[in-house]
Design a protein around this motif. Structure first.
Motif, PDB file in Angstrom:
ATOM      1  N   ARG A  39      37.172 -44.950   4.733  1.00 57.37           N
ATOM      2  CA  ARG A  39      37.958 -43.737   4.975  1.00 57.37           C
ATOM      3  C   ARG A  39      38.845 -43.434   3.781  1.00 57.37           C
ATOM      4  NH1 ARG A  39      43.194 -42.039   7.132  1.00 57.37           N
ATOM      5  NH2 ARG A  39      43.955 -44.170   7.374  1.00 57.37           N
ATOM      6  N   ARG A  40      38.953 -42.164   3.471  1.00 62.43           N
ATOM      7  CA  ARG A  40      40.036 -41.673   2.612  1.00 62.43           C
ATOM      8  C   ARG A  40      40.545 -40.386   3.237  1.00 62.43           C
ATOM      9  NH1 ARG A  40      40.428 -38.049  -1.703  1.00 62.43           N
ATOM     10  NH2 ARG A  40      42.495 -38.212  -2.610  1.00 62.43           N
ATOM     11  N   GLU A  41      41.836 -40.388   3.534  1.00 64.92           N
ATOM     12  CA  GLU A  41      42.451 -39.265   4.247  1.00 64.92           C
ATOM     13  C   GLU A  41      41.646 -39.015   5.528  1.00 64.92           C
ATOM     14  OE1 GLU A  41      42.845 -36.319   1.134  1.00 64.92           O
ATOM     15  OE2 GLU A  41      44.544 -37.410   0.263  1.00 64.92           O
ATOM     16  N   ALA A  42      41.193 -37.802   5.785  1.00 68.02           N
ATOM     17  CA  ALA A  42      40.497 -37.542   7.058  1.00 68.02           C
ATOM     18  C   ALA A  42      38.987 -37.482   6.870  1.00 68.02           C
ATOM     19  CB  ALA A  42      41.003 -36.251   7.684  1.00 68.02           C
ATOM     20  N   ARG A  43      38.484 -38.175   5.861  1.00 64.81           N
ATOM     21  CA  ARG A  43      37.039 -38.218   5.597  1.00 64.81           C
ATOM     22  C   ARG A  43      36.537 -39.643   5.779  1.00 64.81           C
ATOM     23  NH1 ARG A  43      34.550 -34.282   2.084  1.00 64.81           N
ATOM     24  NH2 ARG A  43      35.651 -32.334   2.414  1.00 64.81           N
ATOM     25  N   TYR A  44      35.394 -39.761   6.423  1.00 64.36           N
ATOM     26  CA  TYR A  44      34.856 -41.081   6.775  1.00 64.36           C
ATOM     27  C   TYR A  44      33.393 -41.186   6.329  1.00 64.36           C
ATOM     28  CZ  TYR A  44      38.846 -41.373   9.963  1.00 64.36           C
ATOM     29  OH  TYR A  44      40.106 -41.382  10.495  1.00 64.36           O
TER      30      TYR A  44
ATOM     31  N   GLU B  11      40.477 -46.665  -6.196  1.00 66.67           N
ATOM     32  CA  GLU B  11      39.381 -47.585  -5.874  1.00 66.67           C
ATOM     33  C   GLU B  11      38.037 -46.865  -5.912  1.00 66.67           C
ATOM     34  OE1 GLU B  11      41.553 -50.730  -2.813  1.00 66.67           O
ATOM     35  OE2 GLU B  11      40.833 -48.808  -2.047  1.00 66.67           O
ATOM     36  N   LEU B  12      38.007 -45.664  -5.396  1.00 65.85           N
ATOM     37  CA  LEU B  12      36.745 -44.910  -5.375  1.00 65.85           C
ATOM     38  C   LEU B  12      36.297 -44.578  -6.793  1.00 65.85           C
ATOM     39  CD1 LEU B  12      37.563 -42.525  -2.390  1.00 65.85           C
ATOM     40  CD2 LEU B  12      35.827 -44.320  -2.411  1.00 65.85           C
ATOM     41  N   ALA B  14      37.109 -46.169  -9.516  1.00 66.05           N
ATOM     42  CA  ALA B  14      36.708 -47.400 -10.208  1.00 66.05           C
ATOM     43  C   ALA B  14      35.299 -47.814  -9.786  1.00 66.05           C
ATOM     44  CB  ALA B  14      37.707 -48.518  -9.900  1.00 66.05           C
ATOM     45  N   ARG B  15      35.012 -47.716  -8.482  1.00 62.36           N
ATOM     46  CA  ARG B  15      33.674 -48.074  -7.985  1.00 62.36           C
ATOM     47  C   ARG B  15      32.621 -47.130  -8.575  1.00 62.36           C
ATOM     48  NH1 ARG B  15      29.864 -51.507  -6.955  1.00 62.36           N
ATOM     49  NH2 ARG B  15      28.350 -50.763  -5.438  1.00 62.36           N
ATOM     50  N   ARG B  16      32.975 -45.860  -8.646  1.00 61.71           N
ATOM     51  CA  ARG B  16      32.056 -44.860  -9.198  1.00 61.71           C
ATOM     52  C   ARG B  16      31.706 -45.203 -10.651  1.00 61.71           C
ATOM     53  NH1 ARG B  16      31.817 -39.547 -11.261  1.00 61.71           N
ATOM     54  NH2 ARG B  16      30.703 -38.066  -9.922  1.00 61.71           N
ATOM     55  N   ALA B  17      32.730 -45.526 -11.427  1.00 61.57           N
ATOM     56  CA  ALA B  17      32.503 -45.879 -12.835  1.00 61.57           C
ATOM     57  C   ALA B  17      31.683 -47.164 -12.940  1.00 61.57           C
ATOM     58  CB  ALA B  17      33.847 -46.029 -13.544  1.00 61.57           C
ATOM     59  N   GLU B  18      31.977 -48.122 -12.055  1.00 63.65           N
ATOM     60  CA  GLU B  18      31.291 -49.415 -12.095  1.00 63.65           C
ATOM     61  C   GLU B  18      29.791 -49.270 -11.830  1.00 63.65           C
ATOM     62  OE1 GLU B  18      32.660 -51.986  -9.003  1.00 63.65           O
ATOM     63  OE2 GLU B  18      31.279 -53.602  -9.519  1.00 63.65           O
ATOM     64  N   PHE B  55      32.069 -37.513  -1.574  1.00 67.40           N
ATOM     65  CA  PHE B  55      32.494 -36.951  -0.279  1.00 67.40           C
ATOM     66  C   PHE B  55      33.906 -37.444   0.055  1.00 67.40           C
ATOM     67  CE2 PHE B  55      32.965 -37.440   4.321  1.00 67.40           C
ATOM     68  CZ  PHE B  55      32.782 -36.136   4.751  1.00 67.40           C
ATOM     69  N   LEU B  56      34.138 -38.737  -0.131  1.00 68.44           N
ATOM     70  CA  LEU B  56      35.469 -39.277   0.169  1.00 68.44           C
ATOM     71  C   LEU B  56      36.517 -38.752  -0.813  1.00 68.44           C
ATOM     72  CD1 LEU B  56      34.552 -42.995   0.998  1.00 68.44           C
ATOM     73  CD2 LEU B  56      35.296 -41.242   2.606  1.00 68.44           C
ATOM     74  N   ARG B  57      36.104 -38.520  -2.057  1.00 66.63           N
ATOM     75  CA  ARG B  57      37.025 -37.932  -3.045  1.00 66.63           C
ATOM     76  C   ARG B  57      37.249 -36.448  -2.782  1.00 66.63           C
ATOM     77  NH1 ARG B  57      34.265 -37.904  -8.128  1.00 66.63           N
ATOM     78  NH2 ARG B  57      36.200 -37.700  -9.278  1.00 66.63           N
ATOM     79  N   ASN B  58      36.442 -35.863  -1.893  1.00 68.41           N
ATOM     80  CA  ASN B  58      36.486 -34.426  -1.599  1.00 68.41           C
ATOM     81  C   ASN B  58      36.170 -33.610  -2.843  1.00 68.41           C
ATOM     82  OD1 ASN B  58      36.685 -32.135  -0.083  1.00 68.41           O
ATOM     83  ND2 ASN B  58      38.926 -32.139   0.023  1.00 68.41           N
TER      84      ASN B  58
END
Lengths: 230, 59
Positions: A39-44, B11-12, B14-18, B55-58
């Motif tokens: 999860r980050r904010e309201a996205r899963y 974290e996202l 960093a994982r993306r770059a990794e 998606f999580l990064r929007n």
């Protein structure tokens, strides 16, 4: 009214429990738990643990991977966790690429929102698509075969049964019970969503069955997009 | 049973770059291969994970 992040977390974990329970009861030798929720904010993101897919076996030998990914966020009315995108895929261990996938993209309009892609080649189809001016005539997976739109698309239980019954992957002894229970739960939820999409149609059918139903004021409208989008 | 794991933007990213580094490709290279339906082997899984992260990064 929007849900608080805690409420959304509960919904995501409940969804995750259902999915994990289904997978563990249907397929052997899965990691525990078989899925993880990011999860980050309201996205899963709900996906196979480790993000690398779940092993699929034939007579104990791993021959393929089940790719499972769901991207979720608040629905349009801000109350429930809704699936924005999902992928159920079968990847061959031999080349680590998909054999077939059932994908759903809620905001996809150029291609069907719910579709099957088959990663295969057939000369006659390539010839046909080439003559028709298709951009990727060599690649059958460039075709998005429609499978019922947002409401009537296949569920994970359908894909698991396909893997067991049609593809002959190893299964747990009680797989059928959990698949049928999960499918019923999915179809009841989708039936509720369809009722919200077209309440007058739902009321008409219920009146035919003898129910006494009075319309509210104001009348809720139909959600046209879910009725006509492919 | 699974529990929600919170991810930070750092974290996202960093994982993306990794994972792009592990593949030896830029995002643009990988996206171009996906667009032209040329992904092979582990590129499939990496491409799917990149889409999850975005998606999580929007983004």
């Amino acid at each position: 009214m929007s849900e608080s992040p805690g409420d959304l977390d509960q919904q995501a974990e409940e969804f995750g429990r259902e999915t994990a329970g289904l997978l563990s009861a249907a397929l052997p030798e899965l990691p525990t738990p078989p899925i993880e929720i990011l999860r980050r904010e309201a996205r899963y993101i709900i996906r196979a643990s480790g993000g690398k897919g779940l092993p699929l076996y034939v007579k104990g030998e791993q021959l393929a991977t089940l790719d499972l990914r769901l991207a979720c966020q608040l629905d349009s009315v801000g109350r429930y966790l809704a699936v924005e995108e999902s992928t159920f895929g079968l990847l061959a261990t031999l080349d680590r690429t998909p054999v077939l996938r059932i994908d759903y993209r809620r905001d996809m309009y150029a291609a069907p929102a719910a579709h099957v892609q088959v990663h295969a080649h057939r000369g006659a189809l390539s010839h046909l698509l080439s003559k028709a001016g298709h951009r990727f005539p060599h690649d059958m997976s460039a075709l998005h075969i429609p499978v019922g739109g947002a409401r009537f698309r296949p569920c994970l239980e359908d894909f698991i049964e396909f893997l067991i019954v049609e593809c002959k992957f190893d299964c747990q002894p009680s797989w059928r019970d959990c698949v049928q229970t999960g499918r019923e739960r999915w179809r009841r939820r989708q039936a509720a969503a369809v009722t919200r999409d077209m309440p007058e149609e739902a009321a008409r059918v219920l009146r035919e069955l003898g129910y006494k139903i009075e319309p509210p004021e104001p009348l809720p409208g139909n959600k046209q997009a879910t009725l006509y989008n492919w | 049973m699974p529990h929600v794991q919170d991810m930070t933007l750092e974290e996202l990213e960093a994982r993306r770059a990794e994972i792009l580094s592990g593949l030896g490709m830029t995002y643009e290279d990988l996206a171009a291969r996906a667009e032209t339906r040329s992904l092979i082997g582990d590129e499939w899984t990496v491409w799917e994970e990149i889409k999850e992260i975005d998606f999580l990064r929007n983004k």
